[in-house]
Design a protein around this motif. Structure first.
Motif, PDB file in Angstrom:
ATOM      1  N   ALA A 112      54.125  47.732  52.062  1.00  0.00           N
ATOM      2  CA  ALA A 112      54.296  48.527  53.283  1.00  0.00           C
ATOM      3  C   ALA A 112      52.958  48.967  53.861  1.00  0.00           C
ATOM      4  O   ALA A 112      52.848  49.214  55.062  1.00  0.00           O
ATOM      5  CB  ALA A 112      55.164  49.751  52.998  1.00  0.00           C
ATOM      6  N   GLN A 113      51.939  49.036  53.002  1.00  0.00           N
ATOM      7  CA  GLN A 113      50.601  49.413  53.453  1.00  0.00           C
ATOM      8  C   GLN A 113      49.742  48.193  53.760  1.00  0.00           C
ATOM      9  O   GLN A 113      48.543  48.308  53.991  1.00  0.00           O
ATOM     10  CB  GLN A 113      49.923  50.288  52.388  1.00  0.00           C
ATOM     11  CG  GLN A 113      50.607  51.620  52.193  1.00  0.00           C
ATOM     12  CD  GLN A 113      49.969  52.434  51.082  1.00  0.00           C
ATOM     13  OE1 GLN A 113      48.851  52.180  50.648  1.00  0.00           O
ATOM     14  NE2 GLN A 113      50.687  53.439  50.625  1.00  0.00           N
ATOM     15  N   GLY A 114      50.336  47.018  53.732  1.00  0.00           N
ATOM     16  CA  GLY A 114      49.596  45.793  54.037  1.00  0.00           C
ATOM     17  C   GLY A 114      48.752  45.287  52.888  1.00  0.00           C
ATOM     18  O   GLY A 114      47.875  44.460  53.082  1.00  0.00           O
ATOM     19  N   ILE A 115      49.038  45.755  51.686  1.00  0.00           N
ATOM     20  CA  ILE A 115      48.283  45.325  50.500  1.00  0.00           C
ATOM     21  C   ILE A 115      49.113  44.278  49.773  1.00  0.00           C
ATOM     22  O   ILE A 115      50.200  44.567  49.280  1.00  0.00           O
ATOM     23  CB  ILE A 115      47.975  46.523  49.579  1.00  0.00           C
ATOM     24  CG1 ILE A 115      47.100  47.534  50.320  1.00  0.00           C
ATOM     25  CG2 ILE A 115      47.323  46.053  48.284  1.00  0.00           C
ATOM     26  CD1 ILE A 115      46.924  48.847  49.581  1.00  0.00           C
ATOM     27  N   HIS A 116      48.582  43.062  49.699  1.00  0.00           N
ATOM     28  CA  HIS A 116      49.310  41.968  49.079  1.00  0.00           C
ATOM     29  C   HIS A 116      48.549  41.342  47.916  1.00  0.00           C
ATOM     30  O   HIS A 116      48.998  40.330  47.373  1.00  0.00           O
ATOM     31  CB  HIS A 116      49.650  40.908  50.128  1.00  0.00           C
ATOM     32  CG  HIS A 116      50.494  41.457  51.227  1.00  0.00           C
ATOM     33  ND1 HIS A 116      51.828  41.754  51.071  1.00  0.00           N
ATOM     34  CD2 HIS A 116      50.179  41.807  52.495  1.00  0.00           C
ATOM     35  CE1 HIS A 116      52.308  42.239  52.194  1.00  0.00           C
ATOM     36  NE2 HIS A 116      51.326  42.287  53.077  1.00  0.00           N
ATOM     37  N   GLU A 117      47.416  41.933  47.552  1.00  0.00           N
ATOM     38  CA  GLU A 117      46.640  41.438  46.418  1.00  0.00           C
ATOM     39  C   GLU A 117      46.250  42.628  45.554  1.00  0.00           C
ATOM     40  O   GLU A 117      45.502  43.506  45.994  1.00  0.00           O
ATOM     41  CB  GLU A 117      45.393  40.711  46.899  1.00  0.00           C
ATOM     42  CG  GLU A 117      45.715  39.457  47.690  1.00  0.00           C
ATOM     43  CD  GLU A 117      44.457  38.716  48.097  1.00  0.00           C
ATOM     44  OE1 GLU A 117      43.474  38.714  47.324  1.00  0.00           O
ATOM     45  OE2 GLU A 117      44.450  38.157  49.195  1.00  0.00           O
ATOM     46  N   LEU A 118      46.780  42.670  44.332  1.00  0.00           N
ATOM     47  CA  LEU A 118      46.465  43.745  43.391  1.00  0.00           C
ATOM     48  C   LEU A 118      45.668  43.186  42.220  1.00  0.00           C
ATOM     49  O   LEU A 118      45.927  42.078  41.755  1.00  0.00           O
ATOM     50  CB  LEU A 118      47.751  44.389  42.870  1.00  0.00           C
ATOM     51  CG  LEU A 118      48.660  45.042  43.908  1.00  0.00           C
ATOM     52  CD1 LEU A 118      49.935  45.562  43.243  1.00  0.00           C
ATOM     53  CD2 LEU A 118      47.934  46.158  44.635  1.00  0.00           C
ATOM     54  N   ALA A 134      47.872  51.331  41.254  1.00  0.00           N
ATOM     55  CA  ALA A 134      47.286  49.988  41.227  1.00  0.00           C
ATOM     56  C   ALA A 134      46.073  49.964  42.135  1.00  0.00           C
ATOM     57  O   ALA A 134      46.018  50.663  43.141  1.00  0.00           O
ATOM     58  CB  ALA A 134      48.296  48.940  41.675  1.00  0.00           C
ATOM     59  N   ARG A 135      45.111  49.157  41.747  1.00  0.00           N
ATOM     60  CA  ARG A 135      43.919  48.963  42.570  1.00  0.00           C
ATOM     61  C   ARG A 135      44.059  47.637  43.302  1.00  0.00           C
ATOM     62  O   ARG A 135      44.294  46.593  42.688  1.00  0.00           O
ATOM     63  CB  ARG A 135      42.647  48.974  41.738  1.00  0.00           C
ATOM     64  CG  ARG A 135      41.402  48.932  42.623  1.00  0.00           C
ATOM     65  CD  ARG A 135      40.129  49.160  41.847  1.00  0.00           C
ATOM     66  NE  ARG A 135      40.044  50.416  41.157  1.00  0.00           N
ATOM     67  CZ  ARG A 135      39.686  51.580  41.704  1.00  0.00           C
ATOM     68  NH1 ARG A 135      39.419  51.647  42.990  1.00  0.00           N
ATOM     69  NH2 ARG A 135      39.615  52.673  40.971  1.00  0.00           N
ATOM     70  N   ALA A 136      43.937  47.708  44.610  1.00  0.00           N
ATOM     71  CA  ALA A 136      43.976  46.510  45.443  1.00  0.00           C
ATOM     72  C   ALA A 136      42.638  45.782  45.334  1.00  0.00           C
ATOM     73  O   ALA A 136      41.625  46.357  44.917  1.00  0.00           O
ATOM     74  CB  ALA A 136      44.253  46.895  46.891  1.00  0.00           C
ATOM     75  N   ARG A 137      42.627  44.533  45.728  1.00  0.00           N
ATOM     76  CA  ARG A 137      41.382  43.755  45.698  1.00  0.00           C
ATOM     77  C   ARG A 137      40.283  44.396  46.520  1.00  0.00           C
ATOM     78  O   ARG A 137      39.114  44.277  46.205  1.00  0.00           O
ATOM     79  CB  ARG A 137      41.634  42.343  46.221  1.00  0.00           C
ATOM     80  CG  ARG A 137      42.433  41.505  45.287  1.00  0.00           C
ATOM     81  CD  ARG A 137      41.573  40.437  44.608  1.00  0.00           C
ATOM     82  NE  ARG A 137      42.300  39.866  43.515  1.00  0.00           N
ATOM     83  CZ  ARG A 137      43.062  38.795  43.592  1.00  0.00           C
ATOM     84  NH1 ARG A 137      43.195  38.176  44.740  1.00  0.00           N
ATOM     85  NH2 ARG A 137      43.690  38.346  42.543  1.00  0.00           N
ATOM     86  N   ASP A 138      40.680  45.114  47.599  1.00  0.00           N
ATOM     87  CA  ASP A 138      39.673  45.749  48.450  1.00  0.00           C
ATOM     88  C   ASP A 138      39.248  47.132  47.936  1.00  0.00           C
ATOM     89  O   ASP A 138      38.498  47.829  48.603  1.00  0.00           O
ATOM     90  CB  ASP A 138      40.161  45.840  49.892  1.00  0.00           C
ATOM     91  CG  ASP A 138      41.373  46.747  50.070  1.00  0.00           C
ATOM     92  OD1 ASP A 138      41.778  47.444  49.119  1.00  0.00           O
ATOM     93  OD2 ASP A 138      41.938  46.752  51.181  1.00  0.00           O
ATOM     94  N   GLY A 139      39.736  47.527  46.757  1.00  0.00           N
ATOM     95  CA  GLY A 139      39.324  48.791  46.142  1.00  0.00           C
ATOM     96  C   GLY A 139      40.267  49.954  46.370  1.00  0.00           C
ATOM     97  O   GLY A 139      40.178  50.971  45.681  1.00  0.00           O
ATOM     98  N   ARG A 140      41.174  49.827  47.341  1.00  0.00           N
ATOM     99  CA  ARG A 140      42.121  50.923  47.583  1.00  0.00           C
ATOM    100  C   ARG A 140      43.030  51.124  46.377  1.00  0.00           C
ATOM    101  O   ARG A 140      43.339  50.180  45.653  1.00  0.00           O
ATOM    102  CB  ARG A 140      42.993  50.633  48.806  1.00  0.00           C
ATOM    103  CG  ARG A 140      42.253  50.756  50.108  1.00  0.00           C
ATOM    104  CD  ARG A 140      43.190  50.545  51.280  1.00  0.00           C
ATOM    105  NE  ARG A 140      43.489  49.115  51.419  1.00  0.00           N
ATOM    106  CZ  ARG A 140      44.387  48.609  52.242  1.00  0.00           C
ATOM    107  NH1 ARG A 140      45.123  49.412  52.999  1.00  0.00           N
ATOM    108  NH2 ARG A 140      44.573  47.306  52.328  1.00  0.00           N
ATOM    109  N   ILE A 141      43.459  52.377  46.202  1.00  0.00           N
ATOM    110  CA  ILE A 141      44.405  52.713  45.143  1.00  0.00           C
ATOM    111  C   ILE A 141      45.739  53.055  45.800  1.00  0.00           C
ATOM    112  O   ILE A 141      45.799  53.825  46.747  1.00  0.00           O
ATOM    113  CB  ILE A 141      43.904  53.891  44.291  1.00  0.00           C
ATOM    114  CG1 ILE A 141      42.667  53.469  43.493  1.00  0.00           C
ATOM    115  CG2 ILE A 141      45.008  54.387  43.357  1.00  0.00           C
ATOM    116  CD1 ILE A 141      42.048  54.579  42.670  1.00  0.00           C
TER     117      ILE A 141
END
Length: 145
Positions: free
Chosen positions: A67-73, A35-42
């Motif tokens: 767990a990685q602090g990503i809450h927007e995909l 999944a790609r997060a809103r900030d571009g991370r995969i």
């Protein structure tokens, strides 16, 4: 499919395919998701099959992202091992993905038919998780309290 669907994210498909090729182990781990997060991370993850009903790769990915602090995909894709390619989410995953990320896009199809669709296109007239909606109104999106 909505008129404003984003283009297919081939980098995301390759990330999931790489995990499926290199991390699959027998029958316990046969599907990968990215999944790609809103900030571009995969973010990537694998399913955890068990005869009692283990979680699909998409569901493991939700926990991994949190767990990685990503809450927007923004976009998610699942890919099968043994070069099976893109696999659409099962019904349970469709419902969970919609509940967590109602604006999420999902890559589906194969070959020339690969496309990015809204999760709502995959689950029209969906069940509304009323308790979840009340919690979200009171505390914000999942994982933000």
């Amino acid at each position: 499919m909505t008129a404003q669907s984003p283009p297919v994210d081939h980098e995301l498909i390759e990330a999931a395919a790489h995990v499926a090729r290199t991390r699959s182990r027998g029958d316990n781990h046969t599907m990968a998701a990215a999944a790609r997060a809103r900030d571009g991370r995969i973010v990537t993850a694998m399913n955890a099959y068990h005869f009692t009903g283990g979680p699909c790769a998409e569901l493991v990915l939700l926990g991994t992202a949190a767990a990685q602090g990503i809450h927007e995909l923004d976009t998610i894709v699942a890919v099968g091992d043994r070069d099976r390619g893109v696999v659409p989410p099962c019904g349970r995953c469709r419902q969970v993905l919609l509940d967590y990320f109602p604006a999420l896009h999902v890559i589906v199809g194969a070959g020339e038919r690969l496309r990015t669709v809204s999760i709502t296109d995959l689950l029209p007239e969906s069940y509304i998780w009323a308790d979840h909606q009340l919690d979200t109104e009171e505390t914000g999106p999942p994982g933000t309290d």
